[in-house]
Design a protein around this motif. Sequence first.
Motif, PDB file in Angstrom:
ATOM      1  N   ASN A  80       1.132  -0.828   0.000  1.00 20.23           N
ATOM      2  CA  ASN A  80      -0.527  -0.260  -0.064  1.00 20.23           C
ATOM      3  C   ASN A  80       0.360   1.398  -0.059  1.00 20.23           C
ATOM      4  O   ASN A  80       0.061   2.198  -0.658  1.00 20.23           O
ATOM      5  CB  ASN A  80      -0.905   0.083   0.869  1.00 20.23           C
ATOM      6  N   GLN A 115       1.640   1.238  -3.368  1.00 18.89           N
ATOM      7  CA  GLN A 115       1.417   2.020  -4.270  1.00 18.89           C
ATOM      8  C   GLN A 115       0.451   3.712  -4.068  1.00 18.89           C
ATOM      9  O   GLN A 115       0.396   4.534  -4.853  1.00 18.89           O
ATOM     10  CB  GLN A 115      -0.454   0.924  -4.547  1.00 18.89           C
ATOM     11  N   ARG A 116       0.596   4.305  -3.069  1.00 13.12           N
ATOM     12  CA  ARG A 116       0.484   5.636  -2.414  1.00 13.12           C
ATOM     13  C   ARG A 116       1.607   6.470  -2.867  1.00 13.12           C
ATOM     14  O   ARG A 116       1.587   7.154  -3.532  1.00 13.12           O
ATOM     15  CB  ARG A 116       0.680   5.142  -0.724  1.00 13.12           C
ATOM     16  N   GLU A 117       2.481   5.820  -2.950  1.00  7.54           N
ATOM     17  CA  GLU A 117       3.930   6.575  -3.424  1.00  7.54           C
ATOM     18  C   GLU A 117       3.716   6.577  -4.904  1.00  7.54           C
ATOM     19  O   GLU A 117       3.727   8.160  -5.372  1.00  7.54           O
ATOM     20  CB  GLU A 117       5.022   5.548  -3.008  1.00  7.54           C
ATOM     21  N   GLU A 141       0.606   7.135  -7.079  1.00  8.03           N
ATOM     22  CA  GLU A 141       0.008   8.334  -6.899  1.00  8.03           C
ATOM     23  C   GLU A 141       0.035   9.136  -6.669  1.00  8.03           C
ATOM     24  O   GLU A 141       0.079   9.849  -7.166  1.00  8.03           O
ATOM     25  CB  GLU A 141      -1.383   7.437  -5.772  1.00  8.03           C
TER      26      GLU A 141
END
Length: 115
Positions: free
Chosen positions: A63, A66-68, A70
Amino acid sequence: MFRRTFWFTTGVAAGVWATTKVNRRIRQLTPESLAATAANKALETGQRLKDRAVGFATDVRDNMAQREAELQEALGIEEAPGLPAPRRLAAIENNRSNPKYIEAPMYSYNRNEDH
């Protein structure tokens, strides 16, 4: 006669069965057996906790990546900066070419020497 033989045989069988059950329970309740059972349960619990922790860490890492991605996409950043390889190698080579040796102390740490 057959009636007495039947009940005698039934009593013997019940006695053997009960004795076997009692002996098994007594063996299970010895200190060594209880310690082994507790150790096995602790190992199983530890393994379960480790598996959960590893799963949680993997989820967090996924996660986070994934957030990085984004955030990088939203900010228009192409790549995350890293340490340049030449600096890293120079630091390693410098450390190997000039090793530092620690000299032996002038006094002894042996406390029995003074007495």
